[in-house]
Design a protein around this motif. Sequence first.
Motif, PDB file in Angstrom:
ATOM      1  N   GLY A  25       6.743  -0.211   1.634  1.00  0.00           N
ATOM      2  CA  GLY A  25       5.493  -0.108   0.893  1.00  0.00           C
ATOM      3  C   GLY A  25       5.362  -1.222  -0.137  1.00  0.00           C
ATOM      4  O   GLY A  25       6.286  -1.489  -0.909  1.00  0.00           O
ATOM      5  N   VAL A  26       4.211  -1.868  -0.138  1.00  0.00           N
ATOM      6  CA  VAL A  26       3.955  -2.992  -1.045  1.00  0.00           C
ATOM      7  C   VAL A  26       2.519  -2.901  -1.551  1.00  0.00           C
ATOM      8  O   VAL A  26       1.607  -2.549  -0.796  1.00  0.00           O
ATOM      9  N   VAL A  27       2.320  -3.204  -2.821  1.00  0.00           N
ATOM     10  CA  VAL A  27       0.989  -3.500  -3.351  1.00  0.00           C
ATOM     11  C   VAL A  27       0.882  -5.007  -3.454  1.00  0.00           C
ATOM     12  O   VAL A  27       1.769  -5.661  -4.026  1.00  0.00           O
ATOM     13  N   ALA A  28      -0.175  -5.569  -2.889  1.00  0.00           N
ATOM     14  CA  ALA A  28      -0.324  -7.023  -2.845  1.00  0.00           C
ATOM     15  C   ALA A  28      -1.763  -7.412  -3.161  1.00  0.00           C
ATOM     16  O   ALA A  28      -2.679  -6.588  -3.087  1.00  0.00           O
ATOM     17  N   GLU A  29      -1.935  -8.692  -3.472  1.00  0.00           N
ATOM     18  CA  GLU A  29      -3.264  -9.238  -3.779  1.00  0.00           C
ATOM     19  C   GLU A  29      -3.619 -10.318  -2.771  1.00  0.00           C
ATOM     20  O   GLU A  29      -2.773 -11.147  -2.412  1.00  0.00           O
ATOM     21  N   VAL A  30      -4.853 -10.297  -2.301  1.00  0.00           N
ATOM     22  CA  VAL A  30      -5.344 -11.342  -1.409  1.00  0.00           C
ATOM     23  C   VAL A  30      -5.555 -12.609  -2.237  1.00  0.00           C
ATOM     24  O   VAL A  30      -6.365 -12.637  -3.168  1.00  0.00           O
ATOM     25  N   TYR A  52      -0.301   3.643  -6.379  1.00  0.00           N
ATOM     26  CA  TYR A  52      -0.580   3.752  -4.943  1.00  0.00           C
ATOM     27  C   TYR A  52       0.684   3.548  -4.099  1.00  0.00           C
ATOM     28  O   TYR A  52       0.629   3.655  -2.874  1.00  0.00           O
ATOM     29  N   LEU A  53       1.805   3.322  -4.763  1.00  0.00           N
ATOM     30  CA  LEU A  53       3.107   3.396  -4.111  1.00  0.00           C
ATOM     31  C   LEU A  53       3.858   4.651  -4.548  1.00  0.00           C
ATOM     32  O   LEU A  53       4.988   4.878  -4.113  1.00  0.00           O
ATOM     33  N   GLY A  54       3.237   5.444  -5.410  1.00  0.00           N
ATOM     34  CA  GLY A  54       3.896   6.619  -5.967  1.00  0.00           C
ATOM     35  C   GLY A  54       3.068   7.869  -5.819  1.00  0.00           C
ATOM     36  O   GLY A  54       2.860   8.370  -4.716  1.00  0.00           O
ATOM     37  N   VAL A  55       2.543   8.346  -6.932  1.00  0.00           N
ATOM     38  CA  VAL A  55       1.851   9.635  -6.922  1.00  0.00           C
ATOM     39  C   VAL A  55       0.599   9.611  -6.046  1.00  0.00           C
ATOM     40  O   VAL A  55       0.198  10.643  -5.490  1.00  0.00           O
ATOM     41  N   LEU A  56      -0.035   8.451  -5.883  1.00  0.00           N
ATOM     42  CA  LEU A  56      -1.218   8.342  -5.029  1.00  0.00           C
ATOM     43  C   LEU A  56      -0.898   7.645  -3.704  1.00  0.00           C
ATOM     44  O   LEU A  56      -1.806   7.256  -2.974  1.00  0.00           O
ATOM     45  N   GLY A  57       0.391   7.511  -3.420  1.00  0.00           N
ATOM     46  CA  GLY A  57       0.838   6.873  -2.181  1.00  0.00           C
ATOM     47  C   GLY A  57       1.741   7.792  -1.387  1.00  0.00           C
ATOM     48  O   GLY A  57       1.605   9.016  -1.434  1.00  0.00           O
ATOM     49  N   GLY A  91      -3.791  -2.008   8.952  1.00  0.00           N
ATOM     50  CA  GLY A  91      -2.800  -1.275   8.180  1.00  0.00           C
ATOM     51  C   GLY A  91      -2.893  -1.475   6.685  1.00  0.00           C
ATOM     52  O   GLY A  91      -2.106  -0.877   5.933  1.00  0.00           O
ATOM     53  N   LEU A  92      -3.819  -2.305   6.229  1.00  0.00           N
ATOM     54  CA  LEU A  92      -4.002  -2.513   4.797  1.00  0.00           C
ATOM     55  C   LEU A  92      -5.066  -1.560   4.259  1.00  0.00           C
ATOM     56  O   LEU A  92      -6.086  -1.324   4.908  1.00  0.00           O
ATOM     57  N   THR A  93      -4.830  -1.034   3.069  1.00  0.00           N
ATOM     58  CA  THR A  93      -5.793  -0.149   2.417  1.00  0.00           C
ATOM     59  C   THR A  93      -6.154  -0.736   1.060  1.00  0.00           C
ATOM     60  O   THR A  93      -5.285  -0.844   0.183  1.00  0.00           O
ATOM     61  N   PRO A  94      -7.404  -1.155   0.862  1.00  0.00           N
ATOM     62  CA  PRO A  94      -7.797  -1.629  -0.470  1.00  0.00           C
ATOM     63  C   PRO A  94      -7.663  -0.513  -1.499  1.00  0.00           C
ATOM     64  O   PRO A  94      -7.933   0.659  -1.211  1.00  0.00           O
ATOM     65  N   VAL A  95      -7.216  -0.862  -2.692  1.00  0.00           N
ATOM     66  CA  VAL A  95      -7.082   0.125  -3.755  1.00  0.00           C
ATOM     67  C   VAL A  95      -7.933  -0.293  -4.941  1.00  0.00           C
ATOM     68  O   VAL A  95      -8.069  -1.489  -5.233  1.00  0.00           O
ATOM     69  N   GLY A 141      -8.785 -11.798  -4.264  1.00  0.00           N
ATOM     70  CA  GLY A 141      -8.775 -10.910  -5.421  1.00  0.00           C
ATOM     71  C   GLY A 141      -8.681  -9.448  -5.065  1.00  0.00           C
ATOM     72  O   GLY A 141      -8.412  -8.613  -5.940  1.00  0.00           O
ATOM     73  N   THR A 142      -8.899  -9.110  -3.794  1.00  0.00           N
ATOM     74  CA  THR A 142      -8.770  -7.719  -3.363  1.00  0.00           C
ATOM     75  C   THR A 142      -7.312  -7.292  -3.451  1.00  0.00           C
ATOM     76  O   THR A 142      -6.410  -8.015  -3.030  1.00  0.00           O
ATOM     77  N   VAL A 143      -7.077  -6.118  -4.022  1.00  0.00           N
ATOM     78  CA  VAL A 143      -5.724  -5.550  -4.088  1.00  0.00           C
ATOM     79  C   VAL A 143      -5.591  -4.515  -2.985  1.00  0.00           C
ATOM     80  O   VAL A 143      -6.475  -3.674  -2.793  1.00  0.00           O
ATOM     81  N   VAL A 144      -4.492  -4.574  -2.248  1.00  0.00           N
ATOM     82  CA  VAL A 144      -4.290  -3.698  -1.098  1.00  0.00           C
ATOM     83  C   VAL A 144      -2.890  -3.101  -1.150  1.00  0.00           C
ATOM     84  O   VAL A 144      -2.001  -3.599  -1.853  1.00  0.00           O
ATOM     85  N   THR A 145      -2.700  -2.045  -0.378  1.00  0.00           N
ATOM     86  CA  THR A 145      -1.372  -1.512  -0.145  1.00  0.00           C
ATOM     87  C   THR A 145      -1.141  -1.427   1.350  1.00  0.00           C
ATOM     88  O   THR A 145      -2.093  -1.267   2.130  1.00  0.00           O
TER      89      THR A 145
END
Length: 337
Positions: free
Chosen positions: A72-77, A121-126, A107-111, A88-92
């Motif tokens: 699991g990763v949170v990343a930025e475009v 979004y890698l924890g309580v909302l992931g 497989g990417l989900t914008p957050v 600038g879009t942030v995704v997980t």
Amino acid sequence: MSNRTILLASRPQGKPTPDTFRFEDRERPTPSKGQVLLKTLYVSVDPYMRGRMSDAKSYVPPFEVGQPISGGVVAEVVESQHPELAVGTVVTGNLPWQEYSLSDGKGLTPVPTDGPPISYYLGVLGMPGLTAYFGLLDICRPKEGETVVVSGAAGAVGSVVGQLAKIKGARVVGTAGSDEKVAYLKELGFDEAINYKTTPNIAKALADACPNGVDCYFDNVGGDITDAVYDLLNTHARIALCGQISTYNAEKTPVGPRPEGKLLKTSSMLQGFIVSNYAKRFPEGVRELTQWVEQGKLTFEETFTEGFDQIPAAFLGLFAGENTGKALVKVAEPNAA
């Protein structure tokens, strides 16, 4: 234009070590049509990854030796040739342990970046929050006044399980591995919390904490704690089998009491589950969890390690109980290429 990457160097025997991992400096890729370049912001380290380091048959393919580890990763475009993912879009998503990675968007989900912290979004909302939500509410189904026991209760999943059980009106007992974690569970509203590392008789401690028996058990740990809980099951108890971290590094299959007779005598239900079983319902889970977070009914602890090169150490720390709540590695700040 470098791009540090972490590979699986070898399959560990027993507990992984720093030698299980290998760093490699690769060239930063350039997106072609339909692709985006993602900059890693946060990396999740999770116990299930230990299973993927072996080549035993499981619910997901093993990591390949000599190839990047992923999770699991949170990343930025930061560069885009994709029509729906702007810079600038942030995704997980499930991405390799690299500073930069290419994706075609599948497989990417914008957050959202204007609500809870994006690390949530890698924890309580992931994945951990969704694991707690579906495991507790779909399998255990706690009723008001029932007793719920949670092992590994101070971890990313267990801490959410206990709070959800309290929201549903249950009496909640948790086990954890330090006095600090026990105090944390009390802060979260757990009715009883037990430090299993300093308790000489875990079976007696659980019996004392559960004078009316156990109606629901959320099992993250296995081992002696689970053996003790099975002796306390009430009729029609429900058990959500989520993890067995006490055995993940075992070189031989541990031998313990056989639980079938206890399950039979109490008409109890034991169900193992993987959160991906509920993939079609993830939006429901995220919606409900977000609501409880925003209402202040659900709080969440994060243990951050700083720096890409510290990812292996953060992963190894899981098996030493170094984290409270979700273990995360902060790699970079958003809005910086």
